[in-house]
Design an enzyme around this catalytic site. Structure first.
Site, PDB file in Angstrom:
ATOM      1  N   ARG A  36       6.750  -2.925   1.653  1.00 38.31           N
ATOM      2  CA  ARG A  36       6.660  -2.298   0.326  1.00 38.31           C
ATOM      3  C   ARG A  36       5.249  -2.387  -0.247  1.00 38.31           C
ATOM      4  O   ARG A  36       4.823  -1.507  -0.996  1.00 38.31           O
ATOM      5  CB  ARG A  36       7.676  -2.945  -0.625  1.00 38.31           C
ATOM      6  CG  ARG A  36       9.103  -2.534  -0.310  1.00 38.31           C
ATOM      7  CD  ARG A  36      10.106  -3.154  -1.243  1.00 38.31           C
ATOM      8  NE  ARG A  36      11.438  -2.595  -1.027  1.00 38.31           N
ATOM      9  CZ  ARG A  36      12.508  -2.983  -1.672  1.00 38.31           C
ATOM     10  NH1 ARG A  36      12.435  -3.934  -2.580  1.00 38.31           N
ATOM     11  NH2 ARG A  36      13.689  -2.414  -1.416  1.00 38.31           N
ATOM     12  N   LYS A 208      32.172  -0.196   1.719  1.00 38.79           N
ATOM     13  CA  LYS A 208      33.145   0.272   0.733  1.00 38.79           C
ATOM     14  C   LYS A 208      33.009   1.751   0.392  1.00 38.79           C
ATOM     15  O   LYS A 208      31.914   2.240   0.128  1.00 38.79           O
ATOM     16  CB  LYS A 208      33.011  -0.549  -0.550  1.00 38.79           C
ATOM     17  CG  LYS A 208      33.390  -2.023  -0.365  1.00 38.79           C
ATOM     18  CD  LYS A 208      33.287  -2.773  -1.674  1.00 38.79           C
ATOM     19  CE  LYS A 208      33.748  -4.218  -1.514  1.00 38.79           C
ATOM     20  NZ  LYS A 208      33.650  -4.965  -2.777  1.00 38.79           N
ATOM     21  N   GLY A 358      19.218  -0.737   3.469  1.00 40.18           N
ATOM     22  CA  GLY A 358      18.638  -1.867   4.185  1.00 40.18           C
ATOM     23  C   GLY A 358      18.988  -1.945   5.658  1.00 40.18           C
ATOM     24  O   GLY A 358      18.108  -2.076   6.512  1.00 40.18           O
ATOM     25  N   GLY A 381      19.243   1.680  -3.392  1.00 37.91           N
ATOM     26  CA  GLY A 381      20.042   2.076  -4.556  1.00 37.91           C
ATOM     27  C   GLY A 381      19.552   3.366  -5.173  1.00 37.91           C
ATOM     28  O   GLY A 381      20.343   4.227  -5.573  1.00 37.91           O
TER      29      GLY A 381
END
Length: 401
Positions: A36, A208, A358, A381
């Protein structure tokens, strides 16, 4: 969307506030993965090479009490950034006040300064007040007052409304621009979803269904095929009446899965075989089964026939977006499906291939195929929120051209 970019701003002699994403792993005072930091270098270099004074803001981890602060200082990041830039980086160990203001006042053109972890502001006098992550208006106004222009290059936090991104931007109307990394994310993700070259295939994995309902729903109208793997596949199995054994199933989402399948027609592609285990353990007994999964067994990865079917769907794709693993990637014996999909993506020379999340990112890096892909998103996200078709506050706050 035509957003102001760093190249549109006057930089010479300007105090350039920059929101970067330096939320990196640090152990024993040393930065682990510096991807990053490296990703932010083009924008930082552009600013300082054009005579700007780069004042960098970033969060690191979550701070909910005073004791969290010492282990989440950005000092090691300043040291790593200094090495990467091959020049001194001034680290200011506070987030507001005279020490910070004096350090900025003493900067020369081309200098780089890193402000302490913005989330230090989430705890004041021992109390969890969320000034940064709650976008406290006074904090955003104060930070904006420290500079002349603002560059947001932190796509990883674009789905969050924080004082250090939205707060600063809204207090600098007409002077808030996107950095190169932010531009790249907007271009690739935006084009993939809104103007894809077809066939457009989305690959969605992870545990999920509830985490990805919005993404699946939004992409049903956009994609030609949606491949579903990982734990979320077995809620769809249950919706189709396939026995799932002890596999992960969100019982309260079975009806939602049925509705998605009804709406999707033949767009959704599920695994046709699975690697099942008799316990959630890397060294469990395993076998490959097609169709029903018996009680006492749980699916932890896709099987070889599923890999082949997914490759058949992908082979003619011109745009591919992948977010989420095909199995329990963190356990080596159940990582094969994820790795096989990643390896195959690396062979699609004529396609635009975009990876986010990730585990998916870790897989393509582990395989050494990252360089063969078009774009690896820096925000898990944020990229999911983008794929849902939602407005990202950090992007919305950047000035229009």
């Amino acid at each position: 969307m035509a957003k102001l970019t760093v190249e549109d701003l006057p930089l010479e002699g300007k105090k350039v506030l920059m929101r970067v994403d330096f939320n990196v792993p640090i152990k024993d005072g040393v930065v682990g993965d510096d991807n990053r930091i490296v990703a932010a270098l083009p924008t930082i270099k552009y600013v300082i090479e054009h005579g700007g004074r780069a004042i960098l803001f970033s969060h690191l981890g979550r701070i909910k009490k005073e004791e969290d602060k010492p282990g989440l200082s950005l000092r090691p990041v300043a040291e790593r950034l200094s090495n990467l830039l091959n020049k001194p980086v001034t680290f200011v160990p506070v987030t507001e006040g005279k020490q910070l203001e004096d350090a900025i006042a003493n900067m020369n053109n081309g200098d780089v300064l890193l402000v302490q972890n913005t989330r230090y502001e989430d705890v004041k006098d021992g109390e969890y007040v969320k000034r940064e992550s709650g976008n406290d208006p006074e904090l955003g106004k104060y930070w904006a007052s420290l500079g002349d222009v603002f560059v947001n290059d932190a796509f990883g936090t674009a789905h969050r409304k924080h004082a250090s991104n939205v707060g600063i931007a809204t207090n600098m109307p007409g002077k808030a621009a996107a950095g190169y990394l932010m531009q790249k994310e907007i271009k690739f993700l935006g084009d993939a979803v809104d103007n894809p070259e077809r066939p457009f295939v989305a690959i969605l994995g992870g545990a999920k269904v509830s985490d990805k309902i919005g993404v699946i729903d939004h992409l049903l109208d956009k994609a030609d095929k949606i491949i579903i793997g990982g734990g979320m596949a077995y809620t769809f199995y249950a919706a189709k009446g396939i026995k799932t054994g002890d596999s992960l199933v969100e019982k309260d989402k079975i009806d939602v899965a049925k509705q998605i399948l009804d709406k999707a027609g033949d767009k959704i592609v599920l695994p046709i075989d699975n690697v099942v285990a008799d316990k959630f353990d890397n060294d469990a007994n395993t076998k490959v089964v097609e169709g029903d999964i018996d009680d006492g067994w749980m699916a932890l990865d896709i099987g070889p026939k599923s890999v082949k079917e997914f490759e058949d769907v992908l082979k003619d794709a011109k745009t591919v977006v992948w977010n989420g693993p095909m199995g329990v990637f963190e356990k080596p014996n159940f990582a094969k499906g994820t790795l096989e999909v990643g390896k195959f993506l690396g062979t699609l020379a004529d396609a635009t291939t975009i990876v986010g999340g990730g585990d998916s990112t870790a897989a393509v890096k582990q395989l050494g195929v990252a360089g063969k892909l078009t774009h690896i998103s820096t925000g898990g996200g944020a990229s999911l929120t983008y794929l849902e078709g939602k407005v990202l506050p950090g992007i919305a706050a950047i000035s229009e051209k």
